[in-house]
Design a protein around this motif. Structure first.
Motif, PDB file in Angstrom:
ATOM      1  N   UNK A 108       0.842  -1.197   0.000  1.00 56.38           N
ATOM      2  CA  UNK A 108       0.000   0.000   0.000  1.00 56.38           C
ATOM      3  C   UNK A 108       0.878   1.248   0.000  1.00 56.38           C
ATOM      4  N   UNK A 109       2.054   1.163   0.617  1.00 57.64           N
ATOM      5  CA  UNK A 109       3.018   2.271   0.567  1.00 57.64           C
ATOM      6  C   UNK A 109       3.518   2.454  -0.866  1.00 57.64           C
ATOM      7  N   UNK A 110       3.763   1.341  -1.577  1.00 55.57           N
ATOM      8  CA  UNK A 110       4.160   1.432  -2.984  1.00 55.57           C
ATOM      9  C   UNK A 110       3.095   2.127  -3.822  1.00 55.57           C
ATOM     10  N   UNK A 111       1.818   1.898  -3.466  1.00 59.21           N
ATOM     11  CA  UNK A 111       0.724   2.545  -4.190  1.00 59.21           C
ATOM     12  C   UNK A 111       0.766   4.051  -3.926  1.00 59.21           C
ATOM     13  N   UNK A 112       0.916   4.443  -2.673  1.00 56.39           N
ATOM     14  CA  UNK A 112       0.983   5.880  -2.356  1.00 56.39           C
ATOM     15  C   UNK A 112       2.160   6.548  -3.057  1.00 56.39           C
ATOM     16  N   UNK A 113       3.271   5.848  -3.171  1.00 61.27           N
ATOM     17  CA  UNK A 113       4.465   6.395  -3.825  1.00 61.27           C
ATOM     18  C   UNK A 113       4.308   6.495  -5.342  1.00 61.27           C
ATOM     19  N   UNK A 114       3.308   5.804  -5.898  1.00 60.51           N
ATOM     20  CA  UNK A 114       3.097   5.838  -7.342  1.00 60.51           C
ATOM     21  C   UNK A 114       3.792   4.716  -8.092  1.00 60.51           C
ATOM     22  N   UNK A 115       4.444   3.809  -7.362  1.00 60.54           N
ATOM     23  CA  UNK A 115       5.112   2.671  -8.004  1.00 60.54           C
ATOM     24  C   UNK A 115       4.121   1.628  -8.476  1.00 60.54           C
ATOM     25  N   UNK A 116       3.005   1.514  -7.742  1.00 57.92           N
ATOM     26  CA  UNK A 116       2.046   0.445  -7.989  1.00 57.92           C
ATOM     27  C   UNK A 116       0.627   0.999  -7.960  1.00 57.92           C
ATOM     28  N   UNK A 117      -0.285   0.143  -8.368  1.00 56.58           N
ATOM     29  CA  UNK A 117      -1.713   0.408  -8.306  1.00 56.58           C
ATOM     30  C   UNK A 117      -2.318  -0.649  -7.379  1.00 56.58           C
ATOM     31  N   UNK A 118      -3.545  -0.450  -6.958  1.00 53.42           N
ATOM     32  CA  UNK A 118      -4.210  -1.501  -6.182  1.00 53.42           C
ATOM     33  C   UNK A 118      -4.426  -2.722  -7.071  1.00 53.42           C
ATOM     34  N   UNK A 119      -4.894  -2.500  -8.307  1.00 54.43           N
ATOM     35  CA  UNK A 119      -5.180  -3.590  -9.241  1.00 54.43           C
ATOM     36  C   UNK A 119      -4.347  -3.412 -10.503  1.00 54.43           C
ATOM     37  N   UNK A 120      -3.731  -4.501 -10.939  1.00 55.05           N
ATOM     38  CA  UNK A 120      -2.928  -4.498 -12.158  1.00 55.05           C
ATOM     39  C   UNK A 120      -2.118  -5.774 -12.222  1.00 55.05           C
ATOM     40  N   UNK A 121      -1.380  -5.989 -13.279  1.00 57.40           N
ATOM     41  CA  UNK A 121      -0.515  -7.172 -13.355  1.00 57.40           C
ATOM     42  C   UNK A 121       0.530  -7.132 -12.231  1.00 57.40           C
ATOM     43  N   UNK A 122       0.861  -8.273 -11.661  1.00 55.89           N
ATOM     44  CA  UNK A 122       1.875  -8.306 -10.612  1.00 55.89           C
ATOM     45  C   UNK A 122       3.231  -7.904 -11.185  1.00 55.89           C
ATOM     46  N   UNK A 123       4.029  -7.139 -10.422  1.00 53.53           N
ATOM     47  CA  UNK A 123       5.352  -6.741 -10.919  1.00 53.53           C
ATOM     48  C   UNK A 123       6.312  -7.922 -10.915  1.00 53.53           C
ATOM     49  N   UNK A 124       7.187  -7.940 -11.885  1.00 47.13           N
ATOM     50  CA  UNK A 124       8.114  -9.057 -12.027  1.00 47.13           C
ATOM     51  C   UNK A 124       9.543  -8.626 -11.686  1.00 47.13           C
ATOM     52  N   UNK A 125      10.399  -9.623 -11.553  1.00 45.51           N
ATOM     53  CA  UNK A 125      11.815  -9.404 -11.264  1.00 45.51           C
ATOM     54  C   UNK A 125      12.539  -8.950 -12.528  1.00 45.51           C
ATOM     55  N   UNK A 126      13.601  -8.137 -12.385  1.00 42.04           N
ATOM     56  CA  UNK A 126      14.319  -7.630 -13.562  1.00 42.04           C
ATOM     57  C   UNK A 126      14.812  -8.722 -14.513  1.00 42.04           C
ATOM     58  N   UNK A 127      15.374  -9.808 -13.975  1.00 46.77           N
ATOM     59  CA  UNK A 127      15.915 -10.839 -14.866  1.00 46.77           C
ATOM     60  C   UNK A 127      14.815 -11.595 -15.612  1.00 46.77           C
ATOM     61  N   UNK A 128      13.600 -11.546 -15.128  1.00 47.53           N
ATOM     62  CA  UNK A 128      12.489 -12.151 -15.877  1.00 47.53           C
ATOM     63  C   UNK A 128      12.013 -11.198 -16.972  1.00 47.53           C
ATOM     64  N   UNK A 129      11.944  -9.909 -16.653  1.00 41.04           N
ATOM     65  CA  UNK A 129      11.483  -8.915 -17.632  1.00 41.04           C
ATOM     66  C   UNK A 129      12.431  -8.868 -18.834  1.00 41.04           C
ATOM     67  N   UNK A 130      13.711  -9.081 -18.587  1.00 43.77           N
ATOM     68  CA  UNK A 130      14.690  -9.090 -19.685  1.00 43.77           C
ATOM     69  C   UNK A 130      14.349 -10.143 -20.740  1.00 43.77           C
ATOM     70  N   UNK A 131      13.641 -11.194 -20.343  1.00 37.92           N
ATOM     71  CA  UNK A 131      13.310 -12.298 -21.245  1.00 37.92           C
ATOM     72  C   UNK A 131      11.889 -12.203 -21.814  1.00 37.92           C
ATOM     73  N   UNK A 132      11.180 -11.117 -21.502  1.00 44.99           N
ATOM     74  CA  UNK A 132       9.804 -10.956 -21.982  1.00 44.99           C
ATOM     75  C   UNK A 132       9.736 -10.944 -23.501  1.00 44.99           C
ATOM     76  N   UNK A 133       8.671 -11.530 -24.012  1.00 42.67           N
ATOM     77  CA  UNK A 133       8.338 -11.407 -25.425  1.00 42.67           C
ATOM     78  C   UNK A 133       7.609 -10.074 -25.604  1.00 42.67           C
ATOM     79  N   UNK A 134       7.333  -9.700 -26.850  1.00 45.99           N
ATOM     80  CA  UNK A 134       6.572  -8.463 -27.090  1.00 45.99           C
ATOM     81  C   UNK A 134       5.210  -8.512 -26.417  1.00 45.99           C
ATOM     82  N   UNK A 135       4.566  -9.666 -26.485  1.00 44.58           N
ATOM     83  CA  UNK A 135       3.249  -9.826 -25.853  1.00 44.58           C
ATOM     84  C   UNK A 135       3.353  -9.629 -24.330  1.00 44.58           C
ATOM     85  N   UNK A 136       4.363 -10.200 -23.717  1.00 47.32           N
ATOM     86  CA  UNK A 136       4.541 -10.084 -22.274  1.00 47.32           C
ATOM     87  C   UNK A 136       4.900  -8.657 -21.865  1.00 47.32           C
ATOM     88  N   UNK A 137       5.595  -7.918 -22.733  1.00 42.91           N
ATOM     89  CA  UNK A 137       5.991  -6.538 -22.423  1.00 42.91           C
ATOM     90  C   UNK A 137       4.785  -5.619 -22.263  1.00 42.91           C
TER      91      UNK A 137
END
Length: 181
Positions: A108-137
């Motif tokens: 909830x602190x992340x939401x107040x800071x603007x990093x996150x929303x209450x509802x949305x896709x869960x955030x992923x780890x950097x090394x996983x995002x590096x391997x995202x396909x266009x669809x996953x991005x």
């Protein structure tokens, strides 16, 4: 196609709703947060709050906050960064916090800071995002959420492909009513 919420007014409404809900929930849940913090502290060694870098909207890194549910230093073990259901690194209190998702409340602190929303896709780890396909991005087109369409539709029982599909559907269909649902 642009990600929803697509208009400035829709984005402002979502952000306003996020800030209001996060502030109200933090105030109402303060006693619970304090009790959980004390229980985590007295039942296992280590910090009460676990911090980890995740990737948010537009690929920007941020630090996510959670109540620590694993033994101190578990993220550096040979077992990897993801915990499995019977992972021996999860503390007894951590099992309860994970099962009830109470470990996520510090976000909830992340939401107040603007990093996150209450509802949305869960955030992923950097090394996983590096391997995202266009669809996953596409997941990076919106703020990540504390909870999301994939979490309420099956959580860890879903395959990665099913989660990505549900996240895409959420991005396409977003509305304040969908968030409330």
């Amino acid at each position: 196609m642009n990600a929803s919420p697509s208009t400035r007014a829709q984005r402002a409404a979502k952000r306003t709703a996020d800030v209001v809900w996060a502030a109200v929930l933090l105030i109402l849940l303060l006693p619970v947060l304090l009790i959980v913090a004390v229980v985590v502290r007295v039942t296992s060694r280590g910090q009460v709050i676990f911090r980890q870098q995740r990737i948010g909207k537009d690929g920007r890194p941020f630090v996510i906050y959670k109540f620590r549910t694993m033994t101190a230093g578990a993220d550096g073990s040979q077992l990897g960064t993801y915990a499995h259901r019977d992972d021996p690194r999860i503390t007894p209190v951590g099992k309860i916090l994970r099962r009830t998702s109470v470990d996520e409340l510090p976000q909830l602190v992340n939401v107040l800071r603007g990093d996150m929303s209450i509802v949305g896709p869960r955030p992923d780890l950097p090394h996983h995002v590096e391997k995202y396909t266009d669809c996953q991005r596409r997941r990076l087109e919106v703020r990540p959420g504390i909870t999301g369409w994939a979490q309420v539709s099956g959580r860890n029982d879903l395959s990665w492909e099913e989660r990505i599909k549900l996240d895409g559907e959420y991005i396409e269909r977003w509305s304040l009513l969908l968030d409330l649902a």
